[in-house]
Enzyme design. Sequence first.
Site, PDB file in Angstrom:
ATOM      1  N   MET A   1      16.115  18.301 -10.969  1.00  0.00           N
ATOM      2  CA  MET A   1      14.976  18.266 -11.970  1.00  0.00           C
ATOM      3  C   MET A   1      14.386  17.622 -11.911  1.00  0.00           C
ATOM      4  O   MET A   1      12.920  17.929 -13.104  1.00  0.00           O
ATOM      5  CB  MET A   1      15.952  17.267 -13.526  1.00  0.00           C
ATOM      6  CG  MET A   1      17.266  18.627 -13.665  1.00  0.00           C
ATOM      7  SD  MET A   1      18.257  17.726 -14.949  1.00  0.00           S
ATOM      8  CE  MET A   1      18.370  15.997 -15.196  1.00  0.00           C
ATOM      9  N   GLY A   2      13.946  16.583 -10.728  1.00  0.00           N
ATOM     10  CA  GLY A   2      12.530  15.807 -10.049  1.00  0.00           C
ATOM     11  C   GLY A   2      12.967  14.974  -9.590  1.00  0.00           C
ATOM     12  O   GLY A   2      13.495  15.463  -9.002  1.00  0.00           O
ATOM     13  N   VAL A   4      12.290  10.994  -8.698  1.00  0.00           N
ATOM     14  CA  VAL A   4      12.642   9.524  -9.475  1.00  0.00           C
ATOM     15  C   VAL A   4      11.696   8.901  -8.144  1.00  0.00           C
ATOM     16  O   VAL A   4      11.507   8.770  -7.601  1.00  0.00           O
ATOM     17  CB  VAL A   4      13.552   9.099  -9.401  1.00  0.00           C
ATOM     18  CG1 VAL A   4      14.030   7.957 -10.103  1.00  0.00           C
ATOM     19  CG2 VAL A   4      14.463  10.087 -10.307  1.00  0.00           C
ATOM     20  N   LYS A  20      11.059   8.780 -14.107  1.00  0.00           N
ATOM     21  CA  LYS A  20      11.670   9.955 -13.151  1.00  0.00           C
ATOM     22  C   LYS A  20      10.703  11.717 -13.879  1.00  0.00           C
ATOM     23  O   LYS A  20      10.321  11.194 -14.897  1.00  0.00           O
ATOM     24  CB  LYS A  20      13.130  10.839 -13.941  1.00  0.00           C
ATOM     25  CG  LYS A  20      13.508  12.012 -13.262  1.00  0.00           C
ATOM     26  CD  LYS A  20      14.910  11.937 -13.726  1.00  0.00           C
ATOM     27  CE  LYS A  20      16.065  12.854 -13.077  1.00  0.00           C
ATOM     28  NZ  LYS A  20      16.943  12.726 -13.134  1.00  0.00           N
ATOM     29  N   ASP A 120      25.621  17.365 -18.301  1.00  0.00           N
ATOM     30  CA  ASP A 120      25.289  17.667 -16.755  1.00  0.00           C
ATOM     31  C   ASP A 120      26.004  16.459 -16.871  1.00  0.00           C
ATOM     32  O   ASP A 120      25.581  15.769 -15.378  1.00  0.00           O
ATOM     33  CB  ASP A 120      23.867  17.558 -16.448  1.00  0.00           C
ATOM     34  CG  ASP A 120      23.892  18.042 -15.214  1.00  0.00           C
ATOM     35  OD1 ASP A 120      24.846  18.697 -14.766  1.00  0.00           O
ATOM     36  OD2 ASP A 120      22.982  17.806 -14.476  1.00  0.00           O
TER      37      ASP A 120
END
Length: 494
Positions: A1-2, A4, A20, A120
Site C-alpha cells: 500500500m505504500g 514506510v 507511511k 486486512d
Amino acid sequence: MGEVFLAEDTLLGGISVAIKFLSQTFSEGKMQQDFAREARICAALSQQSLHIVRVTDYGVSENGKPFYVMEYLCGKSLKDLIPTPLPIFIAVCRQICLGLQCAHQGINIDGKIYPLIHRDIKPVNILVVPDPILGQLVKILDFGIAKFLTTQTTIVTSKSFHGTLPYCSPEQLDGNELDSRSDIYSLGVMMFEMLTGQKPWQPETDFFGAWYKAHHFQPPLTIADVNPNLKLPEKLNDLIMACLAKSASDRPQNLGEVLKILESITTDGAKEKLSLPSTLQPSASTPQVAIPASPAFPSSSSVHSELLPVKQACKKLMWPKDKPIQEIVFPQLVDTEQGSVTGLLLMMSLQNISKYNSSMRCNQFIFVTSPHPMLLWVTLLYSQEFGPKWLPCYLDMKNSHNHKIVSSLAENERYPLIFFTLEAPNFCANVLSSYIALDQRQMLKKWVEQSQSLPASSYLQLSKNLLKQQYQQLQSRMLQYVAASGSIRQSMYY
C-alpha cells in the site's frame, strides 16, 4: 500500500517515528477530505487501545501523497513467529482480539460513533513487541487504511481490489458492505496459519479467481490434516473452524464470543507464565511507559538497606516556606549521606495520603526542543480502589537548577515521593519510591545535554501548551499499561 520511512520527531526531542506514505496520489480535494476523516478516526482509535499502533499525525505531501505518522516500534512481525507455540498463540490471539474488539465497538467523535473494520488482518499487519509486563505486546497496524483505499474505487476486481486474497472473507471478495464478522474470518485464517504454518486452502494459483473459488466454494483443510501431531483443545479447534465459515451468520458474531472461548481454554501451556523466544526478550529500548514488573527490582532486603538513608533524609524535610499550603507537586533536590537525589514533594490530606500508601507507581517523560526546551515529567499513582492520581511537573530546560534535577533523575534508578499533610503542622507523613527504567534514564541524560546547546525562546508557554496536548494522550497510554499489568503491583517502600 505504500512505503514506510524511519524518521525523527524534532519537536519531541528527536524520538523515532515511522511515516507511511500511501502509494495512491490525490487528485481532488474530496479525496483529501476523505483521507483526513479516516486518519482522524484512526488516530482517535489508537488512543483507545494498547493493541493498536499509535497514530500521532497525518497529512498530504507536496506531490499529493497521503501519509500518516506512527509510533516507532522495535519488534517482530507475527509472520516471523509462525508456527507459533500454543501458549504464545493464546496470548497473542487474545491481544489481537482485544484490539479488534475496541475498533468494532466504535470511536466517539463529535458525538457520533464510528465503528472500524480492519479489512486486512494478516500476520504482516501484526507486530509483536517485547514488553516488561506482558512478555509480548501485540500491535495491529494499518487500521482504516484498507477501507480508505477501497472507497476510492467503485468496482472490486482483481485490479482494483485492496486487501490480501488468502485472508479475505467471501463477502469482501464480492465487494459487499462489511461488518466485524469479516475481520473474524480473516482472524480464523491467521489463527490456522499460526498453528500449522500453512493456510486453510491451497489453490492452484495466486490469482483472484482461484482465491475467489477457494473462499466461496472449497471447504478449508482441517488442522489435523495439516499437522496430525498437533494436539489442540477441542474448543480451540472448533473456534478456528467456526471463524472460517463461508456464511457470516455461521461465524462467531463478535469478538466477545471469541475472547470468551480463548479465555476458557485451560491447557497446561496456557496456565503457565508465558515466555518469548530468545529473539524477542525485552531490551532496554522497548518500554514506552516504565511500569516495571517485580523482576526489575533487586531483592527486597537490598532495596531496603540501600534506600533507608534516603527515606531518613526525606523524613527530616520541612515543607518549604515559599510554597503555598495546598495540594501541589514540585521537584526538589534532597541532600542525603550518599549525595543529592531528586525528590517529588506533594501535599495531600492525611486521608488521601493513606489511600495511596500501597499504590502502583509509574512514570514517563516527554521533551520538546522548540520553540523553547521544556520537559514534562509525569508520575502516576494508581489504586485499584481509588483510581489514578496524576503528578505532572513542567520543567524549563534552560534553567540550570532544573538541569541538576533532571541529571539526578538520570543517575538514579528511583526517586522518592515525599508526602506532606495538608493539615497542620504539615509534616512528612510517608515516603514511597518510583522506579525509572534504564532507557528513560538514558534519554533524560541525552535531553539534558541537548538542552544546553538549544536556544532559549520567549515562547515558553507555547512549549508548555504543546506538552499539555501530549499529556492528555499520555494519560490514556499509562492507564492502559496499568490495566494490562493485571495483578502486578509495585509496592516497594524505602
